[in-house]
Design a protein around this motif. Sequence first.
Motif, short mmCIF file in Angstrom:
data_model
loop_
_atom_site.label_atom_id
_atom_site.label_comp_id
_atom_site.label_asym_id
_atom_site.label_seq_id
_atom_site.Cartn_x
_atom_site.Cartn_y
_atom_site.Cartn_z
N GLU A 39 15.12 23.40 8.60
CA GLU A 39 14.47 22.82 9.77
C GLU A 39 13.73 23.91 10.56
O GLU A 39 12.63 23.68 11.05
N HIS A 40 14.32 25.08 10.69
CA HIS A 40 13.68 26.21 11.37
C HIS A 40 12.34 26.53 10.72
O HIS A 40 11.32 26.69 11.40
N CYS A 41 12.29 26.58 9.40
CA CYS A 41 11.04 26.86 8.68
C CYS A 41 10.05 25.71 8.85
O CYS A 41 8.84 25.94 8.98
N SER A 42 10.55 24.49 8.89
CA SER A 42 9.68 23.33 9.13
C SER A 42 9.08 23.38 10.53
O SER A 42 7.91 23.01 10.73
N LEU A 43 9.85 23.84 11.50
CA LEU A 43 9.34 23.93 12.87
C LEU A 43 8.13 24.86 12.96
O LEU A 43 7.18 24.57 13.69
N GLN A 44 8.16 25.97 12.22
CA GLN A 44 7.01 26.87 12.22
C GLN A 44 5.76 26.12 11.76
O GLN A 44 4.69 26.24 12.36
N LEU A 45 5.90 25.32 10.71
CA LEU A 45 4.77 24.58 10.17
C LEU A 45 4.34 23.46 11.12
O LEU A 45 3.14 23.22 11.31
N LYS A 46 5.30 22.79 11.75
CA LYS A 46 4.97 21.74 12.71
C LYS A 46 4.20 22.31 13.90
O LYS A 46 3.26 21.68 14.39
N LEU A 47 4.59 23.48 14.37
CA LEU A 47 3.87 24.14 15.46
C LEU A 47 2.46 24.52 15.01
O LEU A 47 1.49 24.31 15.73
N GLY A 48 2.35 25.09 13.84
CA GLY A 48 1.05 25.50 13.32
C GLY A 48 0.12 24.32 13.11
O GLY A 48 -1.09 24.41 13.38
N LEU A 49 0.66 23.21 12.64
CA LEU A 49 -0.14 22.02 12.40
C LEU A 49 -0.46 21.25 13.68
O LEU A 49 -1.29 20.34 13.68
N GLY A 50 0.23 21.58 14.76
CA GLY A 50 0.00 20.89 16.03
C GLY A 50 0.85 19.64 16.21
O GLY A 50 0.64 18.88 17.14
N HIS A 51 1.85 19.43 15.35
CA HIS A 51 2.76 18.29 15.51
C HIS A 51 3.66 18.49 16.72
O HIS A 51 4.15 17.52 17.30
N LYS A 109 6.89 18.86 2.05
CA LYS A 109 5.80 17.99 2.50
C LYS A 109 4.93 18.69 3.55
O LYS A 109 3.70 18.56 3.54
N LEU A 110 5.55 19.42 4.44
CA LEU A 110 4.79 20.15 5.46
C LEU A 110 3.95 21.26 4.82
O LEU A 110 2.82 21.51 5.24
N LEU A 111 4.49 21.91 3.80
CA LEU A 111 3.71 22.92 3.08
C LEU A 111 2.49 22.28 2.41
O LEU A 111 1.40 22.87 2.41
N GLU A 112 2.67 21.10 1.85
CA GLU A 112 1.55 20.37 1.26
C GLU A 112 0.51 20.05 2.33
O GLU A 112 -0.70 20.18 2.09
N GLU A 113 0.96 19.66 3.51
CA GLU A 113 0.04 19.35 4.61
C GLU A 113 -0.73 20.59 5.04
O GLU A 113 -1.92 20.52 5.34
N VAL A 114 -0.05 21.72 5.10
CA VAL A 114 -0.71 22.98 5.46
C VAL A 114 -1.80 23.30 4.43
O VAL A 114 -2.89 23.78 4.79
N GLN A 115 -1.54 23.03 3.16
CA GLN A 115 -2.54 23.28 2.13
C GLN A 115 -3.80 22.46 2.38
O GLN A 115 -4.91 22.93 2.14
N ASN A 117 -4.69 21.21 5.43
CA ASN A 117 -5.18 21.46 6.80
C ASN A 117 -4.92 22.91 7.19
O ASN A 117 -4.05 23.19 8.00
N PRO A 118 -5.67 23.86 6.61
CA PRO A 118 -5.36 25.27 6.81
C PRO A 118 -5.78 25.86 8.16
O PRO A 118 -5.48 27.02 8.43
N ASN A 119 -6.46 25.10 9.00
CA ASN A 119 -6.86 25.61 10.32
C ASN A 119 -5.74 25.35 11.31
O ASN A 119 -5.68 24.31 11.94
N LEU A 120 -4.85 26.32 11.42
CA LEU A 120 -3.62 26.13 12.18
C LEU A 120 -3.76 26.61 13.62
O LEU A 120 -4.60 27.44 13.94
N LYS A 121 -2.90 26.09 14.46
CA LYS A 121 -2.88 26.40 15.90
C LYS A 121 -2.31 27.81 16.13
O LYS A 121 -1.71 28.40 15.24
N PRO A 122 -2.43 28.34 17.35
CA PRO A 122 -1.86 29.66 17.64
C PRO A 122 -0.34 29.69 17.47
O PRO A 122 0.35 28.69 17.61
N HIS A 123 0.15 30.88 17.17
CA HIS A 123 1.58 31.14 16.98
C HIS A 123 2.16 31.77 18.24
O HIS A 123 1.47 32.52 18.94
N ALA A 124 3.42 31.50 18.54
CA ALA A 124 4.06 32.01 19.76
C ALA A 124 4.06 33.52 19.85
O ALA A 124 3.90 34.09 20.93
N PHE A 125 4.25 34.21 18.74
CA PHE A 125 4.28 35.68 18.75
C PHE A 125 2.91 36.30 18.49
O PHE A 125 2.59 37.33 19.03
N PHE A 126 2.11 35.67 17.61
CA PHE A 126 0.89 36.30 17.11
C PHE A 126 -0.40 35.70 17.64
O PHE A 126 -1.48 36.20 17.35
#
Length: 151
Positions: A39-51, A109-115, A117-126
């Motif tokens: 779930e922690h790894c999924s959260l990174q992708l959900k944040l990046g995707l804007g979910h 499934k989130l990794l597939e979505e990232v593939q 939709n590769p234009n991801l939102k800003p990251h909390a650290f970077f």
Amino acid sequence: MASNIFKQQDYQGIVKRIETLESTNEKEWGKMSIVQMLEHCSLQLKLGLGHIELSGYEGPGIQRTWFGRKSFLYAMPWTKGLPTPSQMNMIKNSLLFKEFDFEKDQLIKLLEEVQKNPNLKPHAFFGAMNQKDWGRLIWKHLDYHLKQFGG
């Protein structure tokens, strides 16, 4: 060349490693269970995707510079016990998660979505990152946690 989730071979390798995980895999370090890690790894992708909307930037500002990103993503090895963005901290926030198979399937499934939709939102650290840096971060983050559970 650095591994990156947007390189087909690296993507397929990570997905295969996720697919081989079992609920019985023991952690080699850290506080999260294997289900919490998924779930922690999924959260990174959900944040990046804007979910999930980013609540704000964290950590030293240098991480959001070109030098900071390149150092952390490409030059420095990741050691055990790295800090995590607040919104992704499973322990501190007592974040909810489902059962193992659901979390594993969700991550893939989130990794597939990232593939797609590769234009991801800003990251909390970077902060805002280009596709190459996001792809590197996702790969490195997943690699780090898969090693944590022998995957």
